[in-house]
Design an enzyme around this catalytic site. Structure first.
Site, short mmCIF file in Angstrom:
data_model
loop_
_atom_site.label_atom_id
_atom_site.label_comp_id
_atom_site.label_asym_id
_atom_site.label_seq_id
_atom_site.Cartn_x
_atom_site.Cartn_y
_atom_site.Cartn_z
N GLU A 207 76.20 59.48 27.76
CA GLU A 207 77.17 60.01 28.71
C GLU A 207 77.78 58.85 29.48
O GLU A 207 77.06 57.92 29.86
CB GLU A 207 76.52 60.97 29.71
CG GLU A 207 77.57 61.77 30.47
CD GLU A 207 76.98 62.74 31.51
OE1 GLU A 207 75.80 62.61 31.87
OE2 GLU A 207 77.74 63.60 31.95
N GLY A 343 69.93 57.01 36.93
CA GLY A 343 68.59 57.37 37.40
C GLY A 343 67.87 58.13 36.31
O GLY A 343 66.69 57.93 36.05
N MET A 345 68.93 60.89 32.58
CA MET A 345 69.97 61.48 31.74
C MET A 345 69.41 62.69 31.00
O MET A 345 68.34 62.61 30.39
CB MET A 345 70.48 60.40 30.77
CG MET A 345 71.47 60.91 29.75
SD MET A 345 73.01 61.48 30.54
CE MET A 345 73.51 62.76 29.40
N HIS A 379 66.68 68.19 38.70
CA HIS A 379 68.11 68.01 38.38
C HIS A 379 68.34 68.01 36.87
O HIS A 379 69.16 68.76 36.35
CB HIS A 379 68.57 66.69 39.01
CG HIS A 379 70.00 66.35 38.77
ND1 HIS A 379 70.96 66.44 39.75
CD2 HIS A 379 70.63 65.89 37.67
CE1 HIS A 379 72.12 66.06 39.26
NE2 HIS A 379 71.95 65.71 37.98
N GLU A 380 67.59 67.17 36.17
CA GLU A 380 67.86 67.02 34.73
C GLU A 380 67.47 68.28 33.95
O GLU A 380 68.12 68.62 32.97
CB GLU A 380 67.13 65.80 34.16
CG GLU A 380 67.45 64.47 34.87
CD GLU A 380 68.93 64.16 35.02
OE1 GLU A 380 69.74 64.71 34.26
OE2 GLU A 380 69.27 63.38 35.94
N HIS A 383 70.20 70.81 34.04
CA HIS A 383 71.28 70.53 33.07
C HIS A 383 70.98 71.12 31.69
O HIS A 383 71.89 71.30 30.90
CB HIS A 383 71.45 69.02 32.89
CG HIS A 383 72.25 68.34 33.95
ND1 HIS A 383 73.44 68.83 34.43
CD2 HIS A 383 72.05 67.16 34.59
CE1 HIS A 383 73.94 67.98 35.32
NE2 HIS A 383 73.11 66.96 35.44
N GLU A 402 77.44 68.27 37.50
CA GLU A 402 76.70 67.43 38.45
C GLU A 402 76.55 68.07 39.82
O GLU A 402 75.52 67.94 40.48
CB GLU A 402 77.33 66.05 38.55
CG GLU A 402 77.33 65.26 37.23
CD GLU A 402 75.93 65.11 36.62
OE1 GLU A 402 74.93 65.40 37.29
OE2 GLU A 402 75.85 64.71 35.44
N1 BES Z 1 74.26 63.10 33.83
C1 BES Z 1 73.72 62.22 34.79
C2 BES Z 1 73.47 60.84 34.27
C3 BES Z 1 74.68 59.95 34.27
C4 BES Z 1 75.13 59.42 35.44
C5 BES Z 1 75.32 59.64 33.12
C6 BES Z 1 76.24 58.60 35.44
C7 BES Z 1 76.43 58.84 33.11
C8 BES Z 1 76.89 58.30 34.28
C9 BES Z 1 72.39 62.75 35.31
O1 BES Z 1 72.25 64.12 35.23
C10 BES Z 1 72.33 62.42 36.77
O2 BES Z 1 73.09 62.95 37.51
N2 BES Z 1 71.45 61.54 37.15
C11 BES Z 1 71.33 61.12 38.52
C12 BES Z 1 70.05 61.59 39.12
C13 BES Z 1 70.25 62.83 39.88
C14 BES Z 1 68.96 63.34 40.43
C15 BES Z 1 71.25 62.70 40.99
C16 BES Z 1 71.30 59.62 38.54
O3 BES Z 1 71.24 59.05 37.45
O4 BES Z 1 71.38 59.08 39.60
ZN ZN Z 2 73.25 65.22 36.60
#
Ligand code: BES
Ligand code: ZN
Length: 944
Positions: A207, A343, A345, A379-380, A383, A402
């Protein structure tokens, strides 16, 4: 200070850390630090909302076209063979495709991959002679005669010598690529074995638009297909993918290799595909709804996966029940990856995490890490339904993914850990962060047109996450849980295995609730910003009459132009009689209105927005505000409302609508405050102020103010954890001691030094919750020996959590030569590439000198830093952390000019936000510095 105006560091992908308080871990990534602004044009929309933006300052749009749909994939048969020594991979794709329209070209996404051969076999075009010539094997395979790479567009056009006819066929492509070190696509991640040998794993992060770096594909979320994945791997390595293994056999040509075949996936988007090849241990559990859950950890650390496993095993049935739709795969793996940009995925069935977002060691992990792991897992896993089963039609609707996951992660943690009081923390973490960012002229609407990958990268920000989550929270409150769940269920059912847009969700919620959801919500998602609600009151007999109006709130003051945008604002009202209970709800759909509340006696206060749920700021008349203040002292206002009131006033002071001195006076009313989150928010704002005042010669006076405010609660808490204390007490103690230590409170400093010495000498190991405040305190007031000791602790640390804890506070060191040493360390081999950003950010946020030194370091090392992150979201974070704290006009010009000649396409909006913030800081300082100084002096003067 880590950053002026900052709320958290880490982006993501790091934990959220409140920058000026390196002690506090808070949300990752997506920080938005408050910033400054030049007023440009405002989007002027009433309810026929147009997605108008600041065209003056918007990054120029790159030409972009989506893939043609004349040929699309149905199933990808994909076999990959990574070489963990040479860092290359070979791939074989056999994709069943459907040709819609006869063509002699196929356009796909492809980046950093070399195609060796490509051919197309029409269905039925390969076999042994039944149809055409008996006795001869035949093939209608058409070899591609040209691969035309459009590198800028990350596409390849395969040309065939004759037209591919309408119907099914198989597209075969052999290709090779590099296992890169940029933490995107198919990349290598470095780890040490328990014996200390350095090795590499091969892992993926697709992603938003990086599946195309691992295999040629139709890399758009709406082009879903099934996947049959095989991996050829050394036989002593773990090989994982989205689905369960269905076959494992020795490679025919090399018996040191295994061919591992995975079950066919459901129809899914490319960005959710994943594979991991490396050495891991795991712990396993089973959820009550029959899903096998494994948490994979580095070898020898399986125990550290237990906490996340417990959370995941509780969370799956929670969502199953909440959505009333089962998790559709037989297994889910959660795996900790050493080098990881985000953080975590949500790859379907194989969720990847930073080590610090998944691993918990009962002895060495602090309470905020536990909370962070629980939130990220929540969170994950959300999704898996919201994003994976139903996927956004295009990245414009990224916020659906998100924002929703960032809201429901709290619901899930509240379910698993009710003692975390996590919803109050939502307000201090996400809600206020979103308000701060969205008050800038350089914000953007939640739903934003994006095309080119760098524009997509750019919207993984606090608007999509925190504002998205905040407006969903407001919506949930407006609809009520029952109808909200009903609507969510029908949305997931209707669009499962398909794609959806924002309107589709509104339709389902509208059906379920009978309320005008699309009309209300479009005003929040299609136009940027939010209102300030101005309130005044009058008593008429037994009734209270409220006059309420709305205006767009801007970080430099309310919008006062002609064409002020408006919102459909759900407004709740409570009174002193029952502060937790909403007495009246109205929908404000006009610029102003009058509301009558019956039966309110004259001595009762009236408050807008109980629970701090509505996404707006409030400006009360002086009399109304005056009546609410006692509720802060006597704690009759809810914690979340004490926090909200303080945060609104702080924001109003930065916007020049009230004097900052008024806010300092208000802060003093919190001296008896018992609540962790209220303190945390207050502390964050004081950090912002302290950073601002580091530009003046009375920085010490604000430190004294901080010491005075935090001393009583510090004394009450002490250093030792007491019987019966819980999670929030541990967080509060860390916060308060860190704040006192940093502000130079002598007794705290002495005790921190004593405990640090015992810790280093191995006499008495510091409890995990005390480490950040102690490290911060001794470093802030430390010398080169302190820094060396800390670097030694860093080297010795086995857990990434401990390494990160140290990295985040190193910047607190004061001496210029030591600051330089920390900056050099940030780019060294000792710091994982994703963590460099928080070390530099820590320097920038810690002091006046640090700020300058960090910015110079970023400029001097720009090429390396930019190259390291290849323009991903970490570069935006780095920029924000490095420059957001300046408060001098000419720095805005300098930053702007630097990025004019040093392009960072995915950070263009961030640069504009930072420049705006710098100017806002400068204006704030000019406006209020003298008054603040006078107030701080007078406060200490003996009464005459
Ligand atoms: N889908 C995102 C991961 C992501 C973030 C992919 C940016 C590409 C670019 C994942 O679901 C996500 O939001 N992760 C967060 C953690 C969350 C608890 C806020 C992160 O990686 O900070
Ligand atoms: Zn997310």
């Amino acid at each position: 200070m880590l950053l002026v105006l900052g709320r958290r560091v880490s982006l993501s992908f790091v934990k959220r850390v409140i920058p000026q308080d390196p002690v506090l871990l808070s949300k990752p990534i997506l920080q938005n630090f408050r910033t400054i602004k030049f007023r440009v044009i405002h989007s002027s929309t009433v309810f026929a909302i147009a997605t108008r933006q600041n065209t003056d300052t918007m990054p120029e749009r790159r030409p972009f076209v989506r893939l043609p749909t004349d040929v699309y994939p149905v199933n990808y048969g994909l076999c990959l063979k990574p070489d963990l020594i040479d860092f290359t991979f070979e791939g074989k794709l056999e994709a069943i495709v459907e040709v819609n329209l006869a063509t002699n070209q196929i356009v796909m996404n492809c980046a950093d991959i070399d195609i060796i051969t490509a051919s197309f076999v029409p269905e039925g075009g390969e076999g042994e002679g039944e149809i055409l010539l008996a006795f001869f094997s035949y093939s209608l395979e058409i070899n591609a005669t040209g691969f035309n790479y459009q590198n800028e567009d990350e596409k390849v056009t395969l040309s065939f010598p004759s037209a591919l006819q309408k119907g099914s066929g198989t597209l075969k492509i052999d290709f090779v690529g590099e296992l890169n070190d940029k933490m995107k696509g198919f990349y290598r991640s470095k780890y040490a074995t328990p014996a200390g040998e350095i090795r590499y794993a091969a892992v993926t992060q697709f992603e938003a638009t990086d599946a195309r770096r691992a295999f040629p594909c139709w890399d758009e979320p709406a082009i879903k297909a099934t996947f049959d994945i095989s991996l050829i791997v050394p036989k002593d390595r773990v090989a994982l993918s989205n689905m369960n293994v269905i076959d494992r056999k020795p490679h025919p040509e090399d018996d040191s290799l295994l061919e591992v075949k995975f079950a066919t996936t459901p129809i899914m988007s490319t960005y959710l595909v994943a594979f991991v090849i490396g050495e891991y241990d795991f712990v396993e559990g089973q959820s009550s709804d029959g899903v096998t859950v494994r948490v994979y950890t580095p070898t020898g650390k399986a125990e550290q996966g237990k906490f996340a496993l417990e959370v995941a095993v509780k969370t799956l049935p929670f969502y199953n029940d909440y959505f009333n739709v089962p998790y559709p795969l037989p297994k889910i793996d959660l795996i900790a990856i050493a080098d990881f940009a985000a953080g975590a995925m949500e790859n379907w069935g194989l969720v990847t995490y930073r080590e610090t977002a998944l691993l918990i060691d009962p002895k060495n992990s602090c309470s905020s890490s536990r909370q962070w792991v629980a939130l990220v897992v929540g969170h994950e896993l959300a999704h898996q339904w919201f994003g994976n089963l139903v996927t956004m039609e295009w990245w414009t609707h990224l916020w659906l993914n998100e924002g929703f996951a960032s809201w429901i992660e709290y619901l899930c943690v509240d379910h698993c850990f009710p003692d975390y009081d996590i919803w109050t923390q939502f307000v201090s973490a996400d809600y206020t962060r979103a308000l701060d960012l969205d008050a800038l002229d350089n914000s953007h609407p939640i739903e934003v047109n994006v095309g080119h990958p760098s524009e997509v990268d750019e919207i993984f920000d606090a608007i999509s996450y925190s504002k998205g989550a905040s407006v969903i929270r407001m919506l949930h409150n407006y609809i009520g849980d029952e109808d909200f769940r009903k609507g969510m269920h029908s949305y997931l059912l209707k669009f499962q295995h398909k794609n959806a847009a924002t309107e589709d969700l509104w339709d389902c919620l509208e059906q379920a609730s009978g309320k005008p959801i699309a009309l209300v919500m479009s005003s929040w998602t299609k136009q940027m910003g939010f209102p300030i609600i101005v309130v005044d009151q009058e008593q008429q007999g037994d009734d209270r009459i409220l006059k309420i109006s709305q205006k767009k709130f801007c970080a430099s003051g309310p919008h006062n132009g002609e064409d002020c945008p408006k919102w459909m604002v759900p407004i709740s009202i409570c009174t002193g009689e029952d502060p937790g209970c909403t007495k009246l709800k109205v929908l404000l759909d006009s610029p102003e209105t009058t509301i009558t509340i019956n039966n309110v006696s004259p001595d009762q206060w009236v408050k807008i927005n109980p629970g701090t749920v509505g996404f707006y700021r409030i400006q009360y008349s002086s009399a109304m505000l005056e009546s609410l203040l006692p509720g802060i002292r006597d704690l009759t206002l809810l914690p979340v409302d004490r926090l909200g009131l303080q945060n609104d006033l702080f924001s109003l002071s930065r916007a020049g609508m009230i004097s900052t001195v008024e806010v300092l006076k208000l802060m003093e009313a919190f001296v008896n405050e018992p609540n962790y989150t209220v303190w945390s928010d207050l502390s964050c704002n004081l950090g912002v102020l302290s950073s601002l005042l580091s530009h003046t010669d009375f920085h010490e006076e604000i430190q004294e103010f901080i010491r005075d405010l935090f001393t009583p609660i510090g004394l009450k808490l002490g250093w030792e954890c007491k019987q019966g204390e819980g999670h929030l007490d541990a967080l509060l103690r860390g916060l308060v001691l860190g704040k006192l230590g940093k502000a130079g409170h002598k007794p705290t400093l002495e005790e921190a030094r004593r405990r640090f010495k015992d810790h280093v000498e191995g006499k008495q190991i510091l409890s995990a919750d005390l480490r950040s405040p102690v490290y911060l305190t001794v470093l802030k007031h430390g010398d080169s020996a302190t820094l060396d000791t800390m670097l030694k602790l860093h080297k010795q640390a086995d857990m990434q959590e401990e390494k990160n804890r140290i990295e985040r506070v190193l910047g607190a060191i004061s001496a210029p030569d030591l600051i330089q040493k920390v900056l050099t360390f940030a780019l060294s081999e000792d710091v994982r590439p994703q963590d460099t950003v928080s070390v530099i950010g820590g320097v920038a946020g810690s002091s006046k000198h640090g700020r300058k030194a960090a910015w110079k370091f970023v400029k001097d090392n720009w090429e390396e830093l930019h190259n390291r992150y290849q323009g991903g979201f970490l570069i935006s974070r780095l920029i924000k952390l490095s420059v957001d704290g300046f408060a001098i006009d000419k720095m805005a010009a300098e930053v702007k000019s630097f990025f004019e000649s040093h392009h960072a396409p995915a950070a263009e909006r961030t640069v504009q936000q930072c420049c705006e913030n710098i100017l806002l800081n400068a204006a704030w300082l000019k406006r209020d510095a003298d008054d603040i100084h006078q107030y701080l002096l007078k406060r200490k003067a003996p009464p005459v």
